[in-house]
Design an enzyme around this catalytic site. Structure first.
Site, PDB file in Angstrom:
ATOM      1  N   HIS A  66       0.813  -1.219   0.000  1.00 31.07           N
ATOM      2  CA  HIS A  66       0.000   0.000   0.000  1.00 31.07           C
ATOM      3  C   HIS A  66       0.840   1.259   0.000  1.00 31.07           C
ATOM      4  CE1 HIS A  66       0.153  -1.377   4.229  1.00 31.07           C
ATOM      5  NE2 HIS A  66       0.504  -0.129   4.457  1.00 31.07           N
ATOM      6  N   HIS A  91       8.244   6.950   3.378  1.00 26.50           N
ATOM      7  CA  HIS A  91       7.316   6.400   2.386  1.00 26.50           C
ATOM      8  C   HIS A  91       6.566   7.573   1.765  1.00 26.50           C
ATOM      9  CE1 HIS A  91       4.947   6.797   6.075  1.00 26.50           C
ATOM     10  NE2 HIS A  91       4.004   7.173   5.242  1.00 26.50           N
ATOM     11  N   HIS A  93       2.823   9.098  -0.397  1.00 24.82           N
ATOM     12  CA  HIS A  93       1.400   9.014  -0.707  1.00 24.82           C
ATOM     13  C   HIS A  93       1.186   9.823  -1.985  1.00 24.82           C
ATOM     14  CE1 HIS A  93       0.446   7.546   3.406  1.00 24.82           C
ATOM     15  NE2 HIS A  93       1.490   8.296   3.732  1.00 24.82           N
ATOM     16  N   GLU A 104      -1.664  14.005   1.602  1.00 26.65           N
ATOM     17  CA  GLU A 104      -2.588  13.694   2.713  1.00 26.65           C
ATOM     18  C   GLU A 104      -3.034  14.984   3.395  1.00 26.65           C
ATOM     19  OE1 GLU A 104      -0.941  10.233   5.027  1.00 26.65           O
ATOM     20  OE2 GLU A 104      -2.528   9.346   3.793  1.00 26.65           O
ATOM     21  N   HIS A 117       6.665  11.120   3.746  1.00 29.54           N
ATOM     22  CA  HIS A 117       6.691  11.028   5.216  1.00 29.54           C
ATOM     23  C   HIS A 117       7.963  10.342   5.678  1.00 29.54           C
ATOM     24  CE1 HIS A 117       2.018  11.244   5.373  1.00 29.54           C
ATOM     25  NE2 HIS A 117       2.594  12.439   5.311  1.00 29.54           N
ATOM     26  N   THR A 198      -1.742   7.613   9.554  1.00 24.40           N
ATOM     27  CA  THR A 198      -2.828   7.825   8.592  1.00 24.40           C
ATOM     28  C   THR A 198      -3.241   6.523   7.918  1.00 24.40           C
ATOM     29  OG1 THR A 198      -1.377   8.229   6.698  1.00 24.40           O
ATOM     30  CG2 THR A 198      -1.947  10.130   8.088  1.00 24.40           C
TER      31      THR A 198
END
Ligand SMILES: NS(=O)(=O)c1c(F)c(F)c(S(=O)(=O)CCO)c(N[C@H]2CCc3ccccc32)c1F
Ligand SMILES: [Zn+2]
Length: 263
Positions: A66, A91, A93, A104, A117, A198
């Site tokens: 993910h 990582h 997003h 985010e 992040h 999150t």
């Protein structure tokens, strides 16, 4: 953890069923807008110790189904927080090739293209990130907002490896480099609030530092991020693109976000 998905029938609205904290307090991400911001002169610049990792060291980059995450060196830590926090992993997003609005956190309701992040844990109080991740003072995450601009050679040191982590559980070694190159200009200007992971289990254990200024990466670099990875394993007959892996902003009532800068 079952296949974590953000949209569809098993999307983020279903998270609280299996992960109660996801329906609880202090949830992240949030929207930063004028009437919840308060200047705080005590918010001093963070110090990044050991971030300049020699190229003789290697970071492991992996696709965990993910996100794409890179394990960091335990010699890296941040000072000037209430405790010393040691780096664990970074990582990203992101959105998708038709809608590059995958950050985010949002600012005045506006998404940025993507978000990096850097996850740290309180190494003064806890032996490792697993022990720290469900404690109120356990984690500190640095968030960098990404937007489109010129080609970014520092981000390319990670992005050039995406073709080797296309599928879940694939890994590749990345030569060490100065992780501080991933931070924006004026890292002394940031948003600060107490929030959560999150993704499930959404523990309210994160001291968030979101830098005010975004970092630019090129359109091609962003497209590579949005199109390279799959949530599924290489032999899966029904491949699932890894896109839109950002959580929607959460209610933020009766609380303030502290800022280190005067608007
Ligand atoms: N946005 S975020 O910063 O809240 C956040 C994530 F969004 C996310 F996806 C993960 S992940 O499950 O490990 C996958 C990529 O690291 C973590 N990883 C954390 C949560 C669980 C855990 C355990 C050990 C090390 C890091 C983490 C995370 F802190
Ligand atoms: Zn994250």
């Amino acid at each position: 953890m079952s296949l974590l998905t953000y949209a569809g029938p098993d999307g983020e609205k279903t998270w609280p069923k299996k992960y109660p904290f996801c329906g609880g307090v202090f949830q992240s991400p949030i929207d930063f807008h004028r009437d919840i911001l308060q200047y705080d002169s005590n918010l001093s610049p963070l110090e990044f110790i050991g971030y300049n990792v020699p190229s003789t060291n290697q970071f492991t980059l992996t696709n965990n189904g993910h996100s794409v995450k890179m394990y960091l060196s335990p010699t890296m830590h941040i000072r000037n927080l209430p405790f010393e926090y040691t780096a664990s992993q970074l990582h990203l997003h992101w959105g998708n090739r038709n809608k590059s609005e995958g950050s985010e956190h949002t600012v005045s309701g506006k998404h940025f293209a993507a978000e990096l992040h850097i996850v740290h844990y309180n190494s003064e109080k806890y032996p490792d990130v697993t022990a720290a991740m469900d404690k109120a003072d356990g984690l500190a995450v640095l968030a960098i907002l990404l937007e489109i601009g010129p080609f970014n050679p520092s981000y390319e040191k990670i992005f050039r490896h995406f073709q080797n982590v296309k599928y879940k559980d694939q890994m590749v070694q990345v030569p060490g480099f100065n992780i501080q190159e991933l931070l924006p200009d004026r890292p002394d200007e940031y948003y600060r609030y107490e929030g959560s992971l999150t993704t499930p289990p959404c523990y309210p254990s994160v001291l968030w530092t979101v830098f005010r200024h975004p970092v630019k990466i090129s359109q091609e670099q962003l497209l590579a991020l949005e199109t390279a990875m799959y949530c599924t394993e290489s032999d899966d007959p029904e491949p699932l693109e890894m896109v839109d892996n950002f959580r929607n902003v959460q209610e933020f009532r009766e609380r303030l976000v502290f800022i280190s800068f005067r608007e």
